[in-house]
Design a protein around this motif. Structure first.
Motif, mmCIF file in Angstrom:
data_model
loop_
_atom_site.group_PDB
_atom_site.id
_atom_site.type_symbol
_atom_site.label_atom_id
_atom_site.label_comp_id
_atom_site.label_asym_id
_atom_site.label_seq_id
_atom_site.Cartn_x
_atom_site.Cartn_y
_atom_site.Cartn_z
ATOM 1 N N SER A 199 0.822 -1.213 0.000
ATOM 2 C CA SER A 199 0.000 0.000 0.000
ATOM 3 C C SER A 199 0.855 1.262 0.000
ATOM 4 O O SER A 199 0.419 2.317 -0.489
ATOM 5 C CB SER A 199 -0.933 0.014 1.218
ATOM 6 N N ALA A 200 2.066 1.155 0.568
ATOM 7 C CA ALA A 200 2.961 2.312 0.623
ATOM 8 C C ALA A 200 3.660 2.574 -0.709
ATOM 9 O O ALA A 200 4.312 3.597 -0.873
ATOM 10 C CB ALA A 200 4.013 2.112 1.720
ATOM 11 N N MET A 201 3.516 1.638 -1.638
ATOM 12 C CA MET A 201 4.138 1.790 -2.954
ATOM 13 C C MET A 201 3.187 2.500 -3.909
ATOM 14 O O MET A 201 1.966 2.505 -3.708
ATOM 15 C CB MET A 201 4.496 0.409 -3.525
ATOM 16 N N PRO A 202 3.720 3.126 -4.952
ATOM 17 C CA PRO A 202 2.844 3.735 -5.958
ATOM 18 C C PRO A 202 1.896 2.692 -6.544
ATOM 19 O O PRO A 202 2.244 1.510 -6.658
ATOM 20 C CB PRO A 202 3.817 4.246 -7.024
ATOM 21 N N THR A 203 0.721 3.112 -6.908
ATOM 22 C CA THR A 203 -0.264 2.207 -7.504
ATOM 23 C C THR A 203 0.314 1.559 -8.748
ATOM 24 O O THR A 203 0.933 2.225 -9.590
ATOM 25 C CB THR A 203 -1.544 2.978 -7.870
ATOM 26 N N ARG A 204 0.143 0.247 -8.853
ATOM 27 C CA ARG A 204 0.621 -0.487 -10.013
ATOM 28 C C ARG A 204 -0.529 -0.672 -11.003
ATOM 29 O O ARG A 204 -1.636 -1.051 -10.634
ATOM 30 C CB ARG A 204 1.159 -1.849 -9.607
ATOM 31 N N ILE A 205 -0.239 -0.373 -12.250
ATOM 32 C CA ILE A 205 -1.242 -0.520 -13.308
ATOM 33 C C ILE A 205 -0.846 -1.697 -14.189
ATOM 34 O O ILE A 205 0.269 -1.729 -14.724
ATOM 35 C CB ILE A 205 -1.331 0.765 -14.154
ATOM 36 N N PRO A 206 -1.730 -2.693 -14.326
ATOM 37 C CA PRO A 206 -1.400 -3.868 -15.142
ATOM 38 C C PRO A 206 -1.121 -3.479 -16.592
ATOM 39 O O PRO A 206 -1.791 -2.615 -17.158
ATOM 40 C CB PRO A 206 -2.643 -4.749 -15.027
ATOM 41 N N ILE A 207 -0.136 -4.105 -17.178
ATOM 42 C CA ILE A 207 0.164 -3.891 -18.590
ATOM 43 C C ILE A 207 -0.784 -4.765 -19.415
ATOM 44 O O ILE A 207 -0.916 -5.969 -19.145
ATOM 45 C CB ILE A 207 1.627 -4.245 -18.895
ATOM 46 N N PRO A 208 -1.466 -4.225 -20.408
ATOM 47 C CA PRO A 208 -2.399 -5.018 -21.233
ATOM 48 C C PRO A 208 -1.687 -6.214 -21.866
ATOM 49 O O PRO A 208 -0.498 -6.135 -22.192
ATOM 50 C CB PRO A 208 -2.872 -4.021 -22.300
ATOM 51 N N PRO A 209 -2.405 -7.328 -22.075
ATOM 52 C CA PRO A 209 -1.783 -8.553 -22.608
ATOM 53 C C PRO A 209 -1.053 -8.361 -23.928
ATOM 54 O O PRO A 209 0.028 -8.920 -24.121
ATOM 55 C CB PRO A 209 -2.978 -9.500 -22.767
#
Length: 644
Positions: free
Chosen positions: A436-446
């Motif tokens: 939670s303390a890390m920047p939000t991770r956004i999944p890379i599209p397939p």
């Protein structure tokens, strides 16, 4: 027919920015007197916080214009400087000797130096204004930088001109000058010493750092033996240079080293010493730092931004004189360490190639260690260190994978934020707190994930097919952090051997490997994405610079003439000014691109298979890539044999 010389708008590309700016303001102030062609004495107050020597050089250049333009006889002139460093009791004598001079410029650094004698003598008394953005634009254009933007000129006008002059090197784009000054803002405080440190990790506690850590631990033993009189100072290393990208932990290394050595830490930098004032003040601040380290020996003297001192072989114009004086003083201080028992110098830089070679000779900063950003295992160790007894036995692999590219300081901040969250919730810390303390991770599209895999696998496969550096592993990221920073979404990691005979074939192979990512994308998708170029660490940029160095640095091109400097901005300028060089570089790139494409096309099946495996697992070791390529080669050989 002799043309009238342009006395009030002289131009010389050899003058540094500080002198060019002084020349603009002096020309404007003296223009009426220069045009009249009459004798005059001008007493001028230079702007506060400026180096009067730059105005002296500009005045000398300005008054000497008729002689340079071969007017018969020219004008008999003189430039006098009156400041705190010149003896005040000799001022009258100096002025009395000027009665035969036709044109005289007297420069003073403060109003109290405008003596009655000087006022009696002067035809004009004035105050030179500080440089503004318009002055900067004129000076930059005269230096060959072209028409710079108003916002860049305004920014430069607000900076210390000595710092700007250091940044404005011949061939360096003005955008890079601005970036350098913004990246390294002035540090207001001067050198400071930290004595008897008790807080923070020792070098033994830190993970990573490789050979630099081994050296540091040996130094700690040597200094302990020095205290016990088991060895003499002559048996101990005097200094090292640490290089690496920002955030790699160079400053943390110096602090931990001081703790391990039970030594004082004295911190300085070119910027902090320059903040003391003019050249004389800077040199005093520099010498004071060395004296401070000697006073509190045993001591580690940490000098940050070591490349900012410049290189005497590349400095030009007024900057050449400034750079020479600074480096000579630094060499004098470093050599003086031989008599200052117990002082070890640690220099840190992001650009080791910009450092004057004399500073790196034996007895000075005699060893060079490259500090890389922490790898997976090192980041895991750093997390464990800052966590202490918390989360012992917990799996941190997800946390570590999401901290790719992080420095030790960033990891410490993450742990601190996670600990705060757990404290606010009145419970023990959880792994989820770190995430939670890390920047939000956004999944890379397939589809993008597969494209990244194809690209990185192109590098890896060609690295196996040609003889260059040894492949270690290839990996891709499944997500990216929601920040504005440039992030690496995948990599093929190679290791340079300790002893490698680097021929033209070796470098051509390296270029082919760099271009293989683009080649793989074109084979599979018909085109490549923009991530392959546009910044200094991109594949196309690295390949272009390497191909340029083949031509101009190592004698592998059309000429045996060698250029020592190899930083990207300089190579870019060389290409822009030498169309034939650009043509040769383009030919090399095209040849190696075709070669990489041909080899990967022969292994297209294994390329697509390994790309799918990389998407599935996120990382493949070198042995997995090698076995797949070897198996494909055997299959191809068997097929060819059957056809034959």
């Amino acid at each position: 027919m002799r043309t009238k010389p342009s006395l009030y708008a002289p131009v010389s590309l050899d003058l540094a920015l500080t002198t060019q700016v002084a020349l603009v303001t002096l020309s404007r102030s003296l223009r009426p007197y220069l045009r009249k062609g009459k004798a005059f004495v001008a007493a001028l107050l230079v702007p506060s916080n400026s180096d009067i020597n730059h105005y002296s050089d500009a005045a000398q250049w300005l008054l000497d214009a008729p002689r340079r333009e071969r007017m018969i006889g020219g004008y008999d002139h003189a430039v006098i400087v009156i400041d705190a460093e010149r003896a005040r009791d000799s001022t009258v004598d100096r002025l009395e000797g000027l009665h035969k001079k036709m044109r005289v410029v007297v420069l003073v650094s403060s109003l109290d130096q405008l003596s009655d004698e000087l006022k009696i003598m002067a035809d004009v008394i004035g105050t030179l204004p500080p440089p503004n953005s318009a002055d900067i634009r004129i000076a930059a254009k005269r230096m060959g930088f072209g028409n710079i933007r108003n916002e860049d000129a305004s920014f430069l006008a607000a900076q210390d001109m000595s710092r700007v002059s250091l940044a404005m090197r011949r061939g360096r784009p003005i955008e890079t000058v601005v970036d350098r000054l913004q990246q390294y803002p002035p540090i207001e405080k001067q050198t400071s010493a930290i004595h008897g440190q008790t807080e923070g990790p020792k070098l033994e506690d830190l993970s990573g750092y490789g050979d630099a850590k081994s050296w540091g631990l040996e130094l700690a033993k040597d200094l302990a033996d020095l205290r016990d009189r088991k060895v003499s100072w002559e048996d101990i290393d005097r200094g090292i240079l640490l290089s690496g990208p920002p955030g790699s932990g160079k400053t943390s290394f110096a602090s931990a080293l001081a703790r391990s050595c039970n030594a004082s830490l004295v911190v300085g930098s070119a910027a902090s010493w320059q903040a003391a004032g003019h050249l004389g003040d800077m040199l005093k601040a520099m010498r004071r730092a060395f004296s401070e380290a000697e006073k509190h020996a045993p001591a580690i003297l940490f000098i940050d931004e070591f490349d900012s001192f410049g290189d005497r072989s590349t400095a030009v114009g007024d900057n050449s004189s400034y750079c020479r004086q600074v480096i000579n003083a630094l060499l004098e201080s470093l050599d003086g360490i031989k008599k200052r028992e117990g002082v070890v110098v640690v220099g840190a830089t992001n650009f080791p190639e910009l450092i004057d070679a004399a500073l790196l000779r034996p007895g000075r900063l005699e060893r060079h260690f490259v500090i890389a950003m922490p790898d997976d295992q090192t980041r895991d160790d750093i997390f464990r260190f800052f966590l202490g007894t918390e989360l012992q036995g917990q799996d941190l692999r997800l946390v570590v994978s999401r901290s790719l590219g992080w420095s030790g300081a960033a990891i410490e901040c993450c742990v601190r934020d996670a600990r705060r969250a757990a404290r606010r919730a009145q419970r023990e810390m959880r792994v989820a707190d770190l995430l939670s303390a890390m920047p939000t991770r956004i999944p890379i599209p397939p589809d993008m994930l597969r494209s990244n895999a194809v690209h990185e696998m192109g590098h890896a496969i060609l690295g196996v097919l040609v003889e260059a550096d040894r492949l270690l592993y290839v990996s891709i990221q499944e997500s990216y952090a929601d920040t504005n920073q440039v992030q690496m979404l995948g990599s093929a990691v190679f290791e340079v051997g300790p002893i490698v005979r680097k021929t033209s074939t070796y470098f051509e192979n390296r270029i082919a490997i760099l271009l293989a990512g683009v080649a793989a994308e074109r084979i599979v998708y018909g085109d490549h994405s923009d991530g392959a170029g546009g910044h200094q660490s991109a594949d196309l940029n690295l390949a272009t610079d390497l191909a340029t160095m083949l031509e101009v640095k190592w004698g592998f091109g059309q000429s045996l003439i060698s250029v020592a400097s190899d930083y990207p901005e300089y190579l870019e300028v060389m290409r822009s000014r030498q169309p034939q060089l650009t043509k040769h570089v383009e030919t090399t790139l095209r040849t190696q691109m075709e070669r990489a494409s041909r080899m990967l096309e022969e292994h297209r099946d294994v390329l697509e298979f390994l790309a799918e495996q990389l998407v599935l697992h996120g990382r493949l070791e070198a042995i997995e890539v090698q076995e797949a390529v070897l198996s494909n080669r055997r299959t191809n050989m068997t097929s060819q044999a059957k056809v034959g």
